[in-house]
Design a protein around this motif. Structure first.
Motif, PDB file in Angstrom:
ATOM      1  N   LEU A  47      58.983  70.988  33.695  1.00 32.17           N
ATOM      2  CA  LEU A  47      58.919  69.560  33.388  1.00 32.17           C
ATOM      3  C   LEU A  47      59.318  68.722  34.596  1.00 32.17           C
ATOM      4  CD1 LEU A  47      60.341  69.241  29.747  1.00 32.17           C
ATOM      5  CD2 LEU A  47      58.012  68.785  30.528  1.00 32.17           C
ATOM      6  N   LEU A  48      60.410  69.103  35.249  1.00 27.27           N
ATOM      7  CA  LEU A  48      60.855  68.353  36.418  1.00 27.27           C
ATOM      8  C   LEU A  48      59.837  68.451  37.553  1.00 27.27           C
ATOM      9  CD1 LEU A  48      63.003  66.639  37.746  1.00 27.27           C
ATOM     10  CD2 LEU A  48      64.244  68.720  38.351  1.00 27.27           C
ATOM     11  N   SER A  49      59.248  69.625  37.714  1.00 28.22           N
ATOM     12  CA  SER A  49      58.255  69.828  38.781  1.00 28.22           C
ATOM     13  C   SER A  49      57.010  68.975  38.570  1.00 28.22           C
ATOM     14  CB  SER A  49      57.864  71.307  38.876  1.00 28.22           C
ATOM     15  OG  SER A  49      58.965  72.111  39.208  1.00 28.22           O
ATOM     16  N   ILE A  50      56.523  68.921  37.322  1.00 25.70           N
ATOM     17  CA  ILE A  50      55.305  68.141  37.074  1.00 25.70           C
ATOM     18  C   ILE A  50      55.609  66.645  37.081  1.00 25.70           C
ATOM     19  CG2 ILE A  50      54.212  70.016  35.822  1.00 25.70           C
ATOM     20  CD1 ILE A  50      54.823  68.665  33.235  1.00 25.70           C
ATOM     21  N   LEU A  51      56.821  66.255  36.662  1.00 20.61           N
ATOM     22  CA  LEU A  51      57.172  64.841  36.720  1.00 20.61           C
ATOM     23  C   LEU A  51      57.228  64.348  38.161  1.00 20.61           C
ATOM     24  CD1 LEU A  51      59.923  64.521  33.951  1.00 20.61           C
ATOM     25  CD2 LEU A  51      57.604  63.586  33.910  1.00 20.61           C
ATOM     26  N   LEU A  52      57.638  65.213  39.076  1.00 19.84           N
ATOM     27  CA  LEU A  52      57.648  64.852  40.491  1.00 19.84           C
ATOM     28  C   LEU A  52      56.279  65.044  41.144  1.00 19.84           C
ATOM     29  CD1 LEU A  52      61.027  66.501  41.621  1.00 19.84           C
ATOM     30  CD2 LEU A  52      60.565  64.060  41.375  1.00 19.84           C
ATOM     31  N   GLY A  53      55.649  66.181  40.873  1.00 19.16           N
ATOM     32  CA  GLY A  53      54.459  66.556  41.620  1.00 19.16           C
ATOM     33  C   GLY A  53      53.181  65.886  41.181  1.00 19.16           C
ATOM     34  N   ALA A  93      38.539  64.978  44.293  1.00 15.43           N
ATOM     35  CA  ALA A  93      37.235  65.345  43.742  1.00 15.43           C
ATOM     36  C   ALA A  93      36.796  64.399  42.632  1.00 15.43           C
ATOM     37  CB  ALA A  93      37.277  66.786  43.227  1.00 15.43           C
ATOM     38  N   ILE A  94      37.714  64.041  41.730  1.00 15.62           N
ATOM     39  CA  ILE A  94      37.337  63.254  40.554  1.00 15.62           C
ATOM     40  C   ILE A  94      37.089  61.792  40.903  1.00 15.62           C
ATOM     41  CG2 ILE A  94      38.185  62.445  38.302  1.00 15.62           C
ATOM     42  CD1 ILE A  94      39.656  65.093  38.015  1.00 15.62           C
ATOM     43  N   LYS A  95      37.774  61.255  41.911  1.00 16.95           N
ATOM     44  CA  LYS A  95      37.605  59.831  42.207  1.00 16.95           C
ATOM     45  C   LYS A  95      36.209  59.487  42.717  1.00 16.95           C
ATOM     46  CE  LYS A  95      39.186  59.733  47.052  1.00 16.95           C
ATOM     47  NZ  LYS A  95      40.201  59.176  47.977  1.00 16.95           N
ATOM     48  N   GLU A  96      35.407  60.505  43.085  1.00 18.75           N
ATOM     49  CA  GLU A  96      34.038  60.260  43.528  1.00 18.75           C
ATOM     50  C   GLU A  96      33.036  60.276  42.379  1.00 18.75           C
ATOM     51  OE1 GLU A  96      33.525  59.392  46.542  1.00 18.75           O
ATOM     52  OE2 GLU A  96      35.562  59.843  47.251  1.00 18.75           O
ATOM     53  N   ARG A  97      33.479  60.563  41.168  1.00 24.05           N
ATOM     54  CA  ARG A  97      32.564  60.639  40.041  1.00 24.05           C
ATOM     55  C   ARG A  97      32.168  59.238  39.560  1.00 24.05           C
ATOM     56  NH1 ARG A  97      35.119  65.568  36.359  1.00 24.05           N
ATOM     57  NH2 ARG A  97      35.091  67.155  38.004  1.00 24.05           N
ATOM     58  N   GLY A  98      31.071  59.186  38.827  1.00 19.46           N
ATOM     59  CA  GLY A  98      30.492  57.913  38.425  1.00 19.46           C
ATOM     60  C   GLY A  98      31.396  57.070  37.552  1.00 19.46           C
ATOM     61  N   LEU A 109      43.668  68.008  33.273  1.00 17.93           N
ATOM     62  CA  LEU A 109      44.604  68.734  32.410  1.00 17.93           C
ATOM     63  C   LEU A 109      44.369  70.236  32.408  1.00 17.93           C
ATOM     64  CD1 LEU A 109      45.019  66.421  29.284  1.00 17.93           C
ATOM     65  CD2 LEU A 109      46.729  67.001  31.009  1.00 17.93           C
ATOM     66  N   SER A 110      43.101  70.649  32.429  1.00 19.45           N
ATOM     67  CA  SER A 110      42.819  72.085  32.367  1.00 19.45           C
ATOM     68  C   SER A 110      43.411  72.815  33.563  1.00 19.45           C
ATOM     69  CB  SER A 110      41.312  72.329  32.289  1.00 19.45           C
ATOM     70  OG  SER A 110      40.655  71.806  33.429  1.00 19.45           O
ATOM     71  N   VAL A 111      43.326  72.208  34.732  1.00 14.36           N
ATOM     72  CA  VAL A 111      43.880  72.828  35.935  1.00 14.36           C
ATOM     73  C   VAL A 111      45.404  72.897  35.842  1.00 14.36           C
ATOM     74  CG1 VAL A 111      44.075  72.626  38.441  1.00 14.36           C
ATOM     75  CG2 VAL A 111      41.933  72.031  37.305  1.00 14.36           C
ATOM     76  N   ILE A 112      46.014  71.846  35.307  1.00  9.24           N
ATOM     77  CA  ILE A 112      47.467  71.810  35.182  1.00  9.24           C
ATOM     78  C   ILE A 112      47.946  72.857  34.183  1.00  9.24           C
ATOM     79  CG2 ILE A 112      49.390  70.422  34.356  1.00  9.24           C
ATOM     80  CD1 ILE A 112      48.514  69.795  37.161  1.00  9.24           C
ATOM     81  N   ILE A 113      47.235  73.019  33.082  1.00  9.55           N
ATOM     82  CA  ILE A 113      47.618  74.005  32.069  1.00  9.55           C
ATOM     83  C   ILE A 113      47.631  75.407  32.668  1.00  9.55           C
ATOM     84  CG2 ILE A 113      46.867  75.124  29.933  1.00  9.55           C
ATOM     85  CD1 ILE A 113      45.872  72.368  29.023  1.00  9.55           C
ATOM     86  N   ALA A 136      51.873  68.990  43.359  1.00 12.22           N
ATOM     87  CA  ALA A 136      51.380  67.814  44.081  1.00 12.22           C
ATOM     88  C   ALA A 136      50.090  68.136  44.843  1.00 12.22           C
ATOM     89  CB  ALA A 136      52.460  67.301  45.046  1.00 12.22           C
ATOM     90  N   ARG A 137      50.065  69.258  45.541  1.00  9.44           N
ATOM     91  CA  ARG A 137      48.865  69.640  46.279  1.00  9.44           C
ATOM     92  C   ARG A 137      47.679  69.873  45.348  1.00  9.44           C
ATOM     93  NH1 ARG A 137      49.433  71.586  51.619  1.00  9.44           N
ATOM     94  NH2 ARG A 137      47.218  72.041  51.454  1.00  9.44           N
ATOM     95  N   LEU A 138      47.956  70.500  44.210  1.00 12.89           N
ATOM     96  CA  LEU A 138      46.897  70.761  43.245  1.00 12.89           C
ATOM     97  C   LEU A 138      46.326  69.458  42.695  1.00 12.89           C
ATOM     98  CD1 LEU A 138      45.356  72.877  41.529  1.00 12.89           C
ATOM     99  CD2 LEU A 138      47.209  72.686  39.851  1.00 12.89           C
ATOM    100  N   MET A 139      47.199  68.529  42.315  1.00  9.34           N
ATOM    101  CA  MET A 139      46.730  67.264  41.764  1.00  9.34           C
ATOM    102  C   MET A 139      46.050  66.414  42.824  1.00  9.34           C
ATOM    103  SD  MET A 139      47.164  67.549  38.677  1.00  9.34           S
ATOM    104  CE  MET A 139      46.433  65.955  38.401  1.00  9.34           C
TER     105      MET A 139
END
Length: 304
Positions: A113-119, A189-194, A219-223, A180-183
Motif C-alpha cells: 500500500l505504501l509503495s503504490i501510494l508513493l509510486g 503509452a496511454i496518453k497517446e490514445r484517442g 489497473l491490470s498491469v498494477i494487479i 513508479a517506473r511501471l506506471m
C-alpha cells in the motif's frame, strides 16, 4: 406524464452488468482450470489468508504467541500436543507460526500500500507531463534503483534502528520506484490514445485525465505487479528479521523464528523447518498467481 415510463430502462442495465460480471468470473474459472499453477497458487493464498484471519481462534496455545514461558516443555519434538514442536522457551511453534502468517500478511499489505501510494501517482505524473518533469523525476527514481533493494533496505533500517515499523518503511522505500517506473511507461503509452487526446481537446484538467482516464486503464498491469511483489516483500521482511533488523523478540515473525532456531537446527530440526516451509509456500504461491494473472490479463498471451 406517465410516471411508470422513467424507471423502465434501469433493469436491463443492471441485468447486463450482472451478466458481464458473471461472464468474467466464469472466464477466470475456466482459465484457472487450464493454468494449474495459478490455481494452486490461488488456493494456497486463500488458505493462508484464512489462517491469518482466524489465527487466534485456531491456535492451540494463544498465550505462546508472545511472552509465555514453559521451560518444562522446551524443545519438544512434534507430537499430538504440539504438532510443530516447541522452542527453547517451551512455546508452541504451531501457534507462533500461525501468528507469523497473520503478521506476514500485515507486513505485505502495509508495504505494498505504501509503495503504490508513493509510486503510482509519481509515475503517472512523470509519464503524462514528459519533458523536463519526466527527466527530473526519473533521475530521482534511478538513484533509488541504483542500489539493490535488499542493500537499500538494510541501510535504511540501520539508519533508523531495528524495528518492525522501520523495516516496513525501508522495504517500501526500496520498492516504490519499481511501481513508479511501471506506471510511467503505462502513462507514456496511454496518453497517446484517442480518448486521452479527446479529453485534452475538451480542456479537461491534466490531473483529471491522469486519474480518471490513464490510471483505470493501467489497473491490470498494477494487479500483476502487486501479485508478483507481495511474495518478494514477505521474503525480504523475513530476511531482515533473520538478520536482526526487523521484528524483535518475542514477535512471532517467520524470519525471526528461523534466526532464533538456527542455533538448534542440527539437533532440533522442527524449529526452523516449519516456518521455512510457510515462507516457501507463500512466496511460491504468489509467484504462481502472478504468472497466471499476467497471462490472463494480457490479451495477446490469452488468445495465443
Amino acid at each position: 406524464m406517465n410516471s411508470n415510463s422513467l424507471p423502465a430502462p434501469l433493469p436491463p442495465v443492471i441485468e447486463e452488468t450482472s451478466a458481464g460480471r458473471g461472464y468474467k468470473l466464469k472466464e477466470f474459472i475456466l482459465f484457472l482450470r487450464v493454468h494449474k499453477l495459478a490455481a494452486i497458487g490461488l488456493s494456497i493464498i486463500v488458505i493462508l489468508l484464512i489462517i491469518a484471519v482466524i489465527g487466534p481462534l485456531i491456535s492451540p496455545y494463544p498465550d505462546d504467541a508472545y511472552k509465555a514461558v514453559h521451560l518444562e516443555n522446551k524443545l519438544l519434538p512434534p507430537s499430538w500436543a504440539h504438532l510443530f514442536g516447541t522452542d527453547e522457551l517451551g512455546r508452541d511453534l504451531l501457534t507462533r507460526t500461525i501468528y507469523g502468517t497473520r503478521l506476514s500478511f500485515q507486513i505485505g499489505i502495509s508495504v505494498i500500500l505504501l509503495s503504490i501510494l508513493l509510486g503510482i501517482p509519481y509515475g503517472l505524473i512523470s509519464g503524462y507531463f514528459g519533458g523536463w518533469v519526466d527527466n527530473v523525476m526519473m533521475r530521482v527514481c534511478e538513484v533509488f534503483l541504483s542500489f539493490p533493494s535488499m542493500l537499500l533496505s538494510i541501510s535504511i533500517v540501520a539508519l533508523l534502528g531495528p524495528s518492525l515499523n522501520n523495516m516496513m518503511l525501508s522495504i517500501a522505500l526500496s520498492w516504490w520506484p519499481w511501481f513508479a517506473r511501471l506506471m510511467r511507461s503505462e502513462a507514456v503509452a496511454i496518453k497517446e490514445r484517442g480518448f486521452v487526446e479527446a479529453a485534452k481537446s475538451m480542456g479537461v484538467h491534466p490531473l483529471v485525465i491522469i486519474f480518471r482516464h490513464i490510471w483505470p486503464n493501467s489497473l491490470s498491469v498494477i494487479i500483476v505487479q502487486i501479485s508478483m511483489a507481495f511474495g518478494s516483500v514477505i521474503l525480504t521482511a523475513a530476511s531482515l528479521s533473520f538478520l536482526g533488523l526487523g521484528a524483535q523478540p518475542p514477535t512471532p515473525e517467520w524470519g525471526l523464528i528461523i534466526s532464533t532456531g538456527r542455533a538448534y537446527f542440527l539437533t532440533n530440526w522442527w524449529y526452523v523447518t516449519f516456518p521455512g516451509v510457510f515462507i516457501l509456500l507463500t512466496v511460491m504461491a504468489f509467484n504462481f498467481l502472478g504468472d497466471g494473472l499476467r497471462d490472463y490479463l494480457d490479451p495477446k498471451t490469452r488468445n495465443s
